[in-house]
Structures are given as structure tokens and as C-alpha cells.
Write a protein that holds these residues in place. Structure first.
Motif, PDB file in Angstrom:
ATOM      1  N   GLY A  43       0.853  -1.294   0.154  1.00  0.00           N
ATOM      2  CA  GLY A  43      -0.149  -0.203   0.205  1.00  0.00           C
ATOM      3  C   GLY A  43       0.886   1.455   0.111  1.00  0.00           C
ATOM      4  N   ARG A  44       2.173   1.145   0.136  1.00  0.00           N
ATOM      5  CA  ARG A  44       2.987   2.127   0.452  1.00  0.00           C
ATOM      6  C   ARG A  44       3.950   2.275  -0.790  1.00  0.00           C
ATOM      7  NH1 ARG A  44       6.413   2.936   4.518  1.00  0.00           N
ATOM      8  NH2 ARG A  44       6.325   0.785   4.957  1.00  0.00           N
ATOM      9  N   PHE A  45       4.574   1.091  -1.051  1.00  0.00           N
ATOM     10  CA  PHE A  45       5.697   0.887  -2.032  1.00  0.00           C
ATOM     11  C   PHE A  45       4.940   0.292  -3.528  1.00  0.00           C
ATOM     12  CE2 PHE A  45       9.488   0.152   0.928  1.00  0.00           C
ATOM     13  CZ  PHE A  45       8.975   1.240   1.316  1.00  0.00           C
ATOM     14  N   THR A  46       5.567   0.644  -4.498  1.00  0.00           N
ATOM     15  CA  THR A  46       4.931   0.093  -5.771  1.00  0.00           C
ATOM     16  C   THR A  46       6.303  -0.256  -6.488  1.00  0.00           C
ATOM     17  OG1 THR A  46       3.227   1.664  -5.891  1.00  0.00           O
ATOM     18  CG2 THR A  46       3.787   0.427  -7.949  1.00  0.00           C
ATOM     19  N   ILE A  47       6.253  -1.281  -7.159  1.00  0.00           N
ATOM     20  CA  ILE A  47       7.442  -1.953  -7.826  1.00  0.00           C
ATOM     21  C   ILE A  47       6.954  -1.680  -9.458  1.00  0.00           C
ATOM     22  CG2 ILE A  47       6.763  -4.436  -7.789  1.00  0.00           C
ATOM     23  CD1 ILE A  47       9.789  -5.052  -7.752  1.00  0.00           C
ATOM     24  N   SER A  48       7.888  -1.669 -10.445  1.00  0.00           N
ATOM     25  CA  SER A  48       7.609  -1.525 -11.777  1.00  0.00           C
ATOM     26  C   SER A  48       8.969  -1.587 -12.608  1.00  0.00           C
ATOM     27  CB  SER A  48       6.979  -0.238 -12.341  1.00  0.00           C
ATOM     28  OG  SER A  48       7.756   0.949 -11.708  1.00  0.00           O
ATOM     29  N   THR A  49       8.887  -2.073 -13.811  1.00  0.00           N
ATOM     30  CA  THR A  49       9.951  -2.143 -14.658  1.00  0.00           C
ATOM     31  C   THR A  49       9.852  -1.515 -16.101  1.00  0.00           C
ATOM     32  OG1 THR A  49       8.965  -4.063 -15.599  1.00  0.00           O
ATOM     33  CG2 THR A  49      10.579  -4.479 -13.804  1.00  0.00           C
ATOM     34  N   HIS A  86      11.503  -2.199 -19.547  1.00  0.00           N
ATOM     35  CA  HIS A  86      12.057  -3.348 -20.218  1.00  0.00           C
ATOM     36  C   HIS A  86      12.937  -2.476 -21.278  1.00  0.00           C
ATOM     37  CE1 HIS A  86       9.274  -6.884 -19.062  1.00  0.00           C
ATOM     38  NE2 HIS A  86       9.875  -6.454 -18.133  1.00  0.00           N
ATOM     39  N   ALA A  87      12.576  -1.146 -21.686  1.00  0.00           N
ATOM     40  CA  ALA A  87      13.371  -0.718 -22.880  1.00  0.00           C
ATOM     41  C   ALA A  87      14.727   0.033 -22.090  1.00  0.00           C
ATOM     42  CB  ALA A  87      12.677   0.394 -23.183  1.00  0.00           C
ATOM     43  N   LYS A  88      14.564   0.084 -20.937  1.00  0.00           N
ATOM     44  CA  LYS A  88      15.797   0.607 -20.284  1.00  0.00           C
ATOM     45  C   LYS A  88      16.428  -0.418 -19.269  1.00  0.00           C
ATOM     46  CE  LYS A  88      14.284   5.582 -19.695  1.00  0.00           C
ATOM     47  NZ  LYS A  88      14.126   6.582 -18.801  1.00  0.00           N
ATOM     48  N   ASN A  89      15.936  -1.595 -19.442  1.00  0.00           N
ATOM     49  CA  ASN A  89      16.148  -2.599 -18.466  1.00  0.00           C
ATOM     50  C   ASN A  89      16.438  -2.306 -17.111  1.00  0.00           C
ATOM     51  OD1 ASN A  89      16.165  -5.795 -18.882  1.00  0.00           O
ATOM     52  ND2 ASN A  89      18.638  -5.671 -18.675  1.00  0.00           N
ATOM     53  N   THR A  90      15.616  -1.616 -16.442  1.00  0.00           N
ATOM     54  CA  THR A  90      15.418  -1.020 -15.207  1.00  0.00           C
ATOM     55  C   THR A  90      14.196  -1.458 -14.397  1.00  0.00           C
ATOM     56  OG1 THR A  90      17.013   0.801 -15.843  1.00  0.00           O
ATOM     57  CG2 THR A  90      15.754   1.284 -13.645  1.00  0.00           C
ATOM     58  N   VAL A  91      14.507  -1.612 -13.021  1.00  0.00           N
ATOM     59  CA  VAL A  91      13.428  -1.733 -12.045  1.00  0.00           C
ATOM     60  C   VAL A  91      13.397  -0.638 -11.175  1.00  0.00           C
ATOM     61  CG1 VAL A  91      14.710  -3.353 -10.741  1.00  0.00           C
ATOM     62  CG2 VAL A  91      12.361  -3.421 -10.603  1.00  0.00           C
ATOM     63  N   TYR A  92      12.244  -0.142 -10.842  1.00  0.00           N
ATOM     64  CA  TYR A  92      12.151   0.916  -9.819  1.00  0.00           C
ATOM     65  C   TYR A  92      11.158   0.419  -8.858  1.00  0.00           C
ATOM     66  CZ  TYR A  92      13.009   3.322 -14.022  1.00  0.00           C
ATOM     67  OH  TYR A  92      13.762   3.745 -15.400  1.00  0.00           O
ATOM     68  N   LEU A  93      11.444   1.285  -7.627  1.00  0.00           N
ATOM     69  CA  LEU A  93      10.643   1.108  -6.330  1.00  0.00           C
ATOM     70  C   LEU A  93      10.402   2.519  -5.820  1.00  0.00           C
ATOM     71  CD1 LEU A  93       9.742  -1.144  -4.535  1.00  0.00           C
ATOM     72  CD2 LEU A  93      11.694  -0.488  -3.064  1.00  0.00           C
ATOM     73  N   GLN A  94       8.821   2.746  -6.147  1.00  0.00           N
ATOM     74  CA  GLN A  94       8.382   4.077  -5.653  1.00  0.00           C
ATOM     75  C   GLN A  94       7.954   3.855  -4.127  1.00  0.00           C
ATOM     76  OE1 GLN A  94       8.448   6.982  -7.178  1.00  0.00           O
ATOM     77  NE2 GLN A  94       7.522   7.871  -5.053  1.00  0.00           N
ATOM     78  N   MET A  95       8.525   4.703  -3.210  1.00  0.00           N
ATOM     79  CA  MET A  95       8.350   4.365  -1.873  1.00  0.00           C
ATOM     80  C   MET A  95       7.445   5.697  -1.093  1.00  0.00           C
ATOM     81  SD  MET A  95      11.804   2.785  -0.741  1.00  0.00           S
ATOM     82  CE  MET A  95      12.674   4.215  -0.836  1.00  0.00           C
ATOM     83  N   ASN A  96       6.306   5.612  -0.787  1.00  0.00           N
ATOM     84  CA  ASN A  96       5.461   6.894  -0.344  1.00  0.00           C
ATOM     85  C   ASN A  96       5.098   6.508   1.014  1.00  0.00           C
ATOM     86  OD1 ASN A  96       5.352   7.708  -3.025  1.00  0.00           O
ATOM     87  ND2 ASN A  96       3.601   6.535  -3.547  1.00  0.00           N
ATOM     88  N   ASN A  97       5.060   7.718   1.788  1.00  0.00           N
ATOM     89  CA  ASN A  97       4.474   7.512   3.238  1.00  0.00           C
ATOM     90  C   ASN A  97       5.699   6.766   4.038  1.00  0.00           C
ATOM     91  OD1 ASN A  97       3.232   7.780   5.730  1.00  0.00           O
ATOM     92  ND2 ASN A  97       1.777   6.257   5.187  1.00  0.00           N
ATOM     93  N   LEU A  98       6.916   7.269   3.780  1.00  0.00           N
ATOM     94  CA  LEU A  98       7.977   6.442   4.311  1.00  0.00           C
ATOM     95  C   LEU A  98       8.135   6.753   5.903  1.00  0.00           C
ATOM     96  CD1 LEU A  98      10.689   7.169   1.709  1.00  0.00           C
ATOM     97  CD2 LEU A  98      10.145   4.876   2.653  1.00  0.00           C
ATOM     98  N   LYS A  99       8.519   5.445   6.645  1.00  0.00           N
ATOM     99  CA  LYS A  99       8.576   5.358   8.111  1.00  0.00           C
ATOM    100  C   LYS A  99       9.757   5.213   8.618  1.00  0.00           C
ATOM    101  CE  LYS A  99       3.960   3.182   7.828  1.00  0.00           C
ATOM    102  NZ  LYS A  99       3.092   2.114   8.406  1.00  0.00           N
ATOM    103  N   PRO A 100      10.062   5.837   9.953  1.00  0.00           N
ATOM    104  CA  PRO A 100      11.317   5.301  10.443  1.00  0.00           C
ATOM    105  C   PRO A 100      11.709   3.866  10.449  1.00  0.00           C
ATOM    106  CG  PRO A 100      10.410   7.067  11.673  1.00  0.00           C
ATOM    107  CD  PRO A 100       9.310   6.549  10.749  1.00  0.00           C
ATOM    108  N   GLU A 101      10.954   3.143  10.291  1.00  0.00           N
ATOM    109  CA  GLU A 101      11.384   1.682  10.147  1.00  0.00           C
ATOM    110  C   GLU A 101      11.709   1.012   8.783  1.00  0.00           C
ATOM    111  OE1 GLU A 101       8.605   3.008  11.737  1.00  0.00           O
ATOM    112  OE2 GLU A 101       6.829   1.881  11.322  1.00  0.00           O
ATOM    113  N   ASP A 102      11.494   2.141   7.818  1.00  0.00           N
ATOM    114  CA  ASP A 102      11.896   1.926   6.613  1.00  0.00           C
ATOM    115  C   ASP A 102      13.413   2.024   6.369  1.00  0.00           C
ATOM    116  OD1 ASP A 102       8.888   3.053   5.315  1.00  0.00           O
ATOM    117  OD2 ASP A 102       9.270   1.004   5.371  1.00  0.00           O
ATOM    118  N   THR A 103      13.847   2.680   7.255  1.00  0.00           N
ATOM    119  CA  THR A 103      15.610   2.827   7.295  1.00  0.00           C
ATOM    120  C   THR A 103      16.239   1.581   6.979  1.00  0.00           C
ATOM    121  OG1 THR A 103      15.305   5.017   8.662  1.00  0.00           O
ATOM    122  CG2 THR A 103      17.324   3.810   8.488  1.00  0.00           C
TER     123      THR A 103
END
Length: 129
Positions: free
Chosen positions: A66-72, A74-91
Motif C-alpha cells: 500500500g506504500r511501495f510500488t514496484i515497476s519495470t 524493459h526498454a531501459k532494463n531497469t526496475v523501480y521502487l516508488q516508496m511513499n509515506n516512508l516510516k523510520p522503520e523503512d530505514t
């Protein structure tokens, strides 16, 4: 030779957002799954999210759902992780990894990687006010 290079980490306040990238070479994301893992000081590594089959299969740990979104891209051969509403425990240090033997499961994630798995060097994410 497989190489994975993470970027995008940094310091962010609680409630903020960061977007991580992992540029892959030596293989195609169209054929192998890839995952984001993290390890906080003094804690064991945990799997946060993974993706395969062109995004048809994704997994999120309960701690990031519900807070993180993974995506790829393929043209760039790159994976992303969008992280929202970050918490201290995500450190943690965030790593991307791939494995030609095991793979991402939509229900259980990617708990066990083989000795043939390839890992990036990691990028530090610190959530603090």
C-alpha cells in the motif's frame, strides 16, 4: 556477466517519498524476475517486493504493501521502487537482486535465493526527522 546498480537512496522525513532505481545488465528483465530487498542495522535481510513476467506477477511484503510500488521499464532494463509515506522503520540499505534458479512468487515473495543470485551493492535509505 550480470550487473545490478542501485540509485536513488537518501535522507527523507517521515511521510516523505523516494524512488529507487536498479539498472540491470547482462540479462533481460523480460525473462528473469527481480526483487528489492532491504537490511537494517542489526536485522536480517528481508524481501520487500519483487516482480516478474513483465509485471504480471508482483509481490509486496505486508510491511510495505500500500506504500511501495514496484515497476519495470524493459526498454531501459531497469526496475523501480516508488516508496511513499516512508516510516523510520523503512530505514535500511536497499538491494536489488535476481536469480536464474529461484523466482518471485506472488504469495510468498522471494524468500530464498540460490548461490547463483546476483546482487547490487545497495543504496542507503534513511527516514528521519
Amino acid at each position: 556477466q550480470i550487473q545490478l546498480v542501485e540509485s536513488g537512496g537518501g535522507l527523507v522525513q517521515p511521510g516523505g517519498s523516494l524512488s529507487l532505481s536498479c539498472a540491470a545488465s547482462g540479462f533481460s528483465l523480460a525473462y528473469l524476475g527481480i526483487g528489492w530487498f532491504r537490511q537494517a542495522p542489526g536485522k536480517e535481510r528481508e524481501g520487500g517486493s519483487c516482480i516478474r513476467n513483465g509485471g504480471g506477477i508482483t509481490y509486496y511484503a505486508d510491511s510495505v504493501k500500500g506504500r511501495f510500488t514496484i515497476s519495470t521499464d524493459h526498454a531501459k532494463n531497469t526496475v523501480y521502487l516508488q516508496m511513499n509515506n516512508l516510516k523510520p522503520e523503512d530505514t535500511a540499505v536497499y538491494y536489488c537482486a535476481t536469480d536464474p534458479i529461484t523466482t518471485c512468487d506472488s504469495s510468498t515473495g522471494w524468500d530464498l535465493l540460490s548461490d547463483l543470485a546476483s546482487w547490487g551493492r545497495g543504496t542507503q535509505v534513511t527516514v528521519s526527522s
